[in-house]
Design a protein around this motif. Structure first.
Motif, PDB file in Angstrom:
ATOM      1  N   THR A   1       0.835  -1.182   0.000  1.00  0.00           N
ATOM      2  CA  THR A   1       0.000   0.000   0.000  1.00  0.00           C
ATOM      3  C   THR A   1       0.876   1.240   0.000  1.00  0.00           C
ATOM      4  N   LYS A   2       0.242   2.370  -0.284  1.00  0.00           N
ATOM      5  CA  LYS A   2       1.022   3.606  -0.352  1.00  0.00           C
ATOM      6  C   LYS A   2       1.639   3.968   0.991  1.00  0.00           C
ATOM      7  N   LYS A   3       0.958   3.646   2.102  1.00  0.00           N
ATOM      8  CA  LYS A   3       1.499   3.959   3.425  1.00  0.00           C
ATOM      9  C   LYS A   3       2.826   3.251   3.641  1.00  0.00           C
ATOM     10  N   TYR A   4       2.893   1.986   3.264  1.00  0.00           N
ATOM     11  CA  TYR A   4       4.141   1.237   3.436  1.00  0.00           C
ATOM     12  C   TYR A   4       5.252   1.795   2.563  1.00  0.00           C
ATOM     13  N   ALA A   5       4.906   2.197   1.349  1.00  0.00           N
ATOM     14  CA  ALA A   5       5.903   2.768   0.445  1.00  0.00           C
ATOM     15  C   ALA A   5       6.468   4.063   1.011  1.00  0.00           C
ATOM     16  N   ILE A   6       5.610   4.923   1.501  1.00  0.00           N
ATOM     17  CA  ILE A   6       6.052   6.204   2.063  1.00  0.00           C
ATOM     18  C   ILE A   6       6.856   5.972   3.337  1.00  0.00           C
ATOM     19  N   ASP A   7       6.375   5.080   4.216  1.00  0.00           N
ATOM     20  CA  ASP A   7       7.105   4.775   5.452  1.00  0.00           C
ATOM     21  C   ASP A   7       8.478   4.175   5.149  1.00  0.00           C
ATOM     22  N   PHE A   9      10.278   4.700   2.471  1.00  0.00           N
ATOM     23  CA  PHE A   9      11.131   5.772   1.978  1.00  0.00           C
ATOM     24  C   PHE A   9      11.641   6.638   3.125  1.00  0.00           C
ATOM     25  N   LYS A  10      10.749   6.985   4.054  1.00  0.00           N
ATOM     26  CA  LYS A  10      11.166   7.801   5.196  1.00  0.00           C
ATOM     27  C   LYS A  10      12.281   7.117   5.972  1.00  0.00           C
ATOM     28  N   LYS A 111       4.760  14.206  -2.444  1.00  0.00           N
ATOM     29  CA  LYS A 111       4.886  15.668  -2.355  1.00  0.00           C
ATOM     30  C   LYS A 111       4.769  16.162  -0.920  1.00  0.00           C
ATOM     31  N   LYS A 112       3.991  15.463  -0.095  1.00  0.00           N
ATOM     32  CA  LYS A 112       3.841  15.855   1.314  1.00  0.00           C
ATOM     33  C   LYS A 112       5.141  15.716   2.098  1.00  0.00           C
ATOM     34  N   LEU A 113       6.084  14.940   1.581  1.00  0.00           N
ATOM     35  CA  LEU A 113       7.368  14.768   2.261  1.00  0.00           C
ATOM     36  C   LEU A 113       8.158  16.068   2.282  1.00  0.00           C
ATOM     37  N   GLY A 114       7.806  16.993   1.391  1.00  0.00           N
ATOM     38  CA  GLY A 114       8.341  18.340   1.469  1.00  0.00           C
ATOM     39  C   GLY A 114       9.555  18.641   0.637  1.00  0.00           C
ATOM     40  N   ASP A 115      10.629  17.948   0.839  1.00  0.00           N
ATOM     41  CA  ASP A 115      11.882  18.348   0.204  1.00  0.00           C
ATOM     42  C   ASP A 115      12.244  17.466  -0.992  1.00  0.00           C
ATOM     43  N   ILE A 116      11.244  17.128  -1.771  1.00  0.00           N
ATOM     44  CA  ILE A 116      11.455  16.315  -2.968  1.00  0.00           C
ATOM     45  C   ILE A 116      11.677  17.252  -4.153  1.00  0.00           C
TER      46      ILE A 116
END
Length: 129
Positions: A1-7, A9-10, A111-116
């Motif tokens: 899911t997208k949550k796992y992908a974003i987590d 990456f973080k 995009k919400k990650l900010g510094d992309i």
């Protein structure tokens, strides 16, 4: 899911930043050195391997015998000189990532990650051609 992908990456970004700033813990560096030294005999096992190393030296402009002194150079790596080399090669502000998934869902989250700096979407069909 997208949550796992974003987590994921973080976490990767955090670990990369820690690596660039603080380096590799001495115990991990020693384990990596041991693994590299143990595999060294297999790097020149065949005449094809040896020819590949000679060509690599020529193409990359490495000093003659670069690969033949591999183990000696690995022994010389320590936490201090690895930090110097790491700072020459890596910058904690730069990291590339690949996300697989629905671009319409992932792009706003990225995009919400900010510094992309940039996002490039490549449709999966482009890989199947």
């Amino acid at each position: 899911t997208k949550k796992y992908a974003i987590d994921a990456f973080k976490l990767a970004r955090e670990l990369f930043t820690q690596y660039v700033v603080f380096g590799v813990p001495p115990s991990e560096l020693e384990a990596a050195k041991k693994a590299l030294i143990n595999q060294a005999p297999f790097l020149v096992e065949t005449s094809d391997d040896q020819m590949t190393h000679i060509l690599d030296e020529e193409i990359r402009g490495a000093p003659k015998g670069y690969f033949s002194d591999f183990v000696g150079r690995v022994y010389k790596v320590h936490t201090e000189n690895s930090l110097e080399a790491r700072k020459k090669i890596h910058d904690q502000t730069w990291l590339a990532a690949v996300f697989m998934g629905d671009a319409k869902e992932l792009t706003p989250e990225i995009k919400k990650l900010g510094d992309i700096e940039s996002i490039k979407v490549i449709p999966v069909n482009d890989f199947l051609k």
